[in-house]
Design a protein around this motif. Structure first.
Motif, mmCIF file in Angstrom:
data_model
loop_
_atom_site.group_PDB
_atom_site.id
_atom_site.type_symbol
_atom_site.label_atom_id
_atom_site.label_comp_id
_atom_site.label_asym_id
_atom_site.label_seq_id
_atom_site.Cartn_x
_atom_site.Cartn_y
_atom_site.Cartn_z
ATOM 1 N N THR A 37 0.890 -1.176 0.244
ATOM 2 C CA THR A 37 -0.124 -0.039 -0.246
ATOM 3 C C THR A 37 0.795 1.262 -0.225
ATOM 4 O O THR A 37 0.431 2.325 0.071
ATOM 5 C CB THR A 37 -0.912 0.093 1.140
ATOM 6 O OG1 THR A 37 -0.305 0.379 2.456
ATOM 7 C CG2 THR A 37 -1.928 -1.220 1.115
ATOM 8 N N LYS A 38 2.089 1.139 -0.060
ATOM 9 C CA LYS A 38 3.195 2.349 0.097
ATOM 10 C C LYS A 38 3.719 2.475 -1.318
ATOM 11 O O LYS A 38 3.925 1.460 -1.880
ATOM 12 C CB LYS A 38 4.089 2.024 1.269
ATOM 13 C CG LYS A 38 3.552 1.864 2.507
ATOM 14 C CD LYS A 38 2.904 2.862 2.960
ATOM 15 C CE LYS A 38 2.185 2.526 4.574
ATOM 16 N NZ LYS A 38 1.456 3.567 4.932
ATOM 17 N N LYS A 39 4.108 3.555 -1.565
ATOM 18 C CA LYS A 39 4.821 3.990 -2.906
ATOM 19 C C LYS A 39 6.603 4.081 -2.353
ATOM 20 O O LYS A 39 6.685 5.195 -1.634
ATOM 21 C CB LYS A 39 4.561 5.287 -3.308
ATOM 22 C CG LYS A 39 3.047 5.032 -3.845
ATOM 23 C CD LYS A 39 3.043 4.494 -5.362
ATOM 24 C CE LYS A 39 1.519 4.619 -5.819
ATOM 25 N NZ LYS A 39 1.238 3.498 -6.403
ATOM 26 N N ILE A 40 7.269 2.877 -2.483
ATOM 27 C CA ILE A 40 8.734 3.217 -2.062
ATOM 28 C C ILE A 40 9.606 2.804 -3.215
ATOM 29 O O ILE A 40 9.704 1.723 -3.651
ATOM 30 C CB ILE A 40 8.895 2.158 -0.880
ATOM 31 C CG1 ILE A 40 8.042 2.568 0.386
ATOM 32 C CG2 ILE A 40 10.510 2.189 -0.413
ATOM 33 C CD1 ILE A 40 8.288 1.517 1.397
ATOM 34 N N HIS A 51 10.768 11.828 -1.843
ATOM 35 C CA HIS A 51 9.719 12.408 -1.387
ATOM 36 C C HIS A 51 8.453 11.262 -1.515
ATOM 37 O O HIS A 51 7.355 11.258 -1.477
ATOM 38 C CB HIS A 51 9.063 13.393 -2.430
ATOM 39 C CG HIS A 51 10.258 14.682 -2.074
ATOM 40 N ND1 HIS A 51 10.083 15.360 -1.022
ATOM 41 C CD2 HIS A 51 10.891 14.919 -3.153
ATOM 42 C CE1 HIS A 51 11.079 16.360 -1.159
ATOM 43 N NE2 HIS A 51 11.544 16.186 -2.442
ATOM 44 N N ASP A 52 9.079 9.885 -1.347
ATOM 45 C CA ASP A 52 7.990 8.598 -1.567
ATOM 46 C C ASP A 52 7.842 8.257 -0.115
ATOM 47 O O ASP A 52 7.958 9.242 0.919
ATOM 48 C CB ASP A 52 8.746 7.592 -2.356
ATOM 49 C CG ASP A 52 9.963 6.936 -1.719
ATOM 50 O OD1 ASP A 52 10.196 7.213 -0.477
ATOM 51 O OD2 ASP A 52 10.509 6.198 -2.214
ATOM 52 N N ASP A 53 7.027 7.389 0.031
ATOM 53 C CA ASP A 53 6.586 7.196 1.371
ATOM 54 C C ASP A 53 7.456 6.491 2.342
ATOM 55 O O ASP A 53 7.309 6.238 3.724
ATOM 56 C CB ASP A 53 5.381 5.796 1.216
ATOM 57 C CG ASP A 53 4.231 6.573 0.495
ATOM 58 O OD1 ASP A 53 4.076 7.705 0.593
ATOM 59 O OD2 ASP A 53 3.307 5.705 0.111
ATOM 60 N N PRO A 56 8.697 8.932 5.634
ATOM 61 C CA PRO A 56 7.548 9.055 6.799
ATOM 62 C C PRO A 56 7.053 7.647 7.434
ATOM 63 O O PRO A 56 6.835 7.787 8.508
ATOM 64 C CB PRO A 56 6.276 9.640 5.753
ATOM 65 C CG PRO A 56 7.061 10.525 4.684
ATOM 66 C CD PRO A 56 8.270 9.539 4.350
ATOM 67 N N LEU A 57 7.165 6.591 6.620
ATOM 68 C CA LEU A 57 6.943 5.440 6.970
ATOM 69 C C LEU A 57 8.074 5.070 8.182
ATOM 70 O O LEU A 57 7.565 4.582 9.431
ATOM 71 C CB LEU A 57 6.864 4.228 5.993
ATOM 72 C CG LEU A 57 6.886 2.829 6.468
ATOM 73 C CD1 LEU A 57 5.514 2.662 7.326
ATOM 74 C CD2 LEU A 57 6.931 1.730 5.338
#
Length: 169
Positions: A37-40, A51-53, A56-57
């Motif tokens: 569910t994440k854009k990494i 600036h992807d996930d 913050p994750l």
């Protein structure tokens, strides 16, 4: 609030890895993060995925949890590509966000793998053991789970139960 998290790292959210995660977490003792569910993006020396996930994750994981459990299917004798990309991105915490990366020291890591058969090869756990060591984390161990048709094999369930007990102590 749970202090333990399972990071699910399968290319498909609703398959065998999720069945294993659900079995491990049947008492809701863990939070679950699904990397699908994440854009990494892939690791880049130029930091093009800044600036992807991922960051913050990791800020969330490091702030909230003392134990991180990785759940991965076995693909071509190793961890999933999803998890390999995630592990590669840990380099961001060593090269660029060092203060955040240092906060992994003293945390705990474990791993759950799964495949259709009880056939995990020796050495599968090495990237987890060595990464934990390098990051100053305590490696709690791992368990390999396998299936009988569409269901988790009864022998694997017993191993999961033992693994869960060791993690929650």
């Amino acid at each position: 609030m749970n202090t333990k998290v399972i990071i699910q790292a399968s290319s498909q959210s609703n398959r065998n890895t999720q069945k294993v995660v659900n079995y491990v977490n049947q008492n809701n003792m863990f939070d679950v993060i699904d990397l699908a569910t994440k854009k990494i993006g892939h690791y880049s020396y130029e930091y093009v995925n800044a600036h992807d996930d991922f960051l913050p994750l990791m800020e969330d994981v490091i702030t909230k949890y003392d134990t991180i459990i990785f759940a991965t299917p076995v693909y071509w004798y190793t961890m999933s590509g999803t998890l390999k990309v995630f592990f590669d991105r840990l380099s961001d915490l060593i090269r660029i966000h060092k203060d955040l990366g240092r906060q992994l020291r003293g945390k705990k890591m474990a791993m759950i793998s799964n495949s259709a058969e009880n056939d995990r090869r020796n050495g599968f756990d090495m990237p987890f053991v060595e990464s934990a060591k390098y990051l100053g984390m305590e490696y709690l161990g791992d368990v390999h789970t396998f299936f009988c048709g569409d269901e988790i094999h009864e022998e694997a369930k017993k191993k999961i139960d033992e693994f869960r007990e060791n993690i929650v102590r």
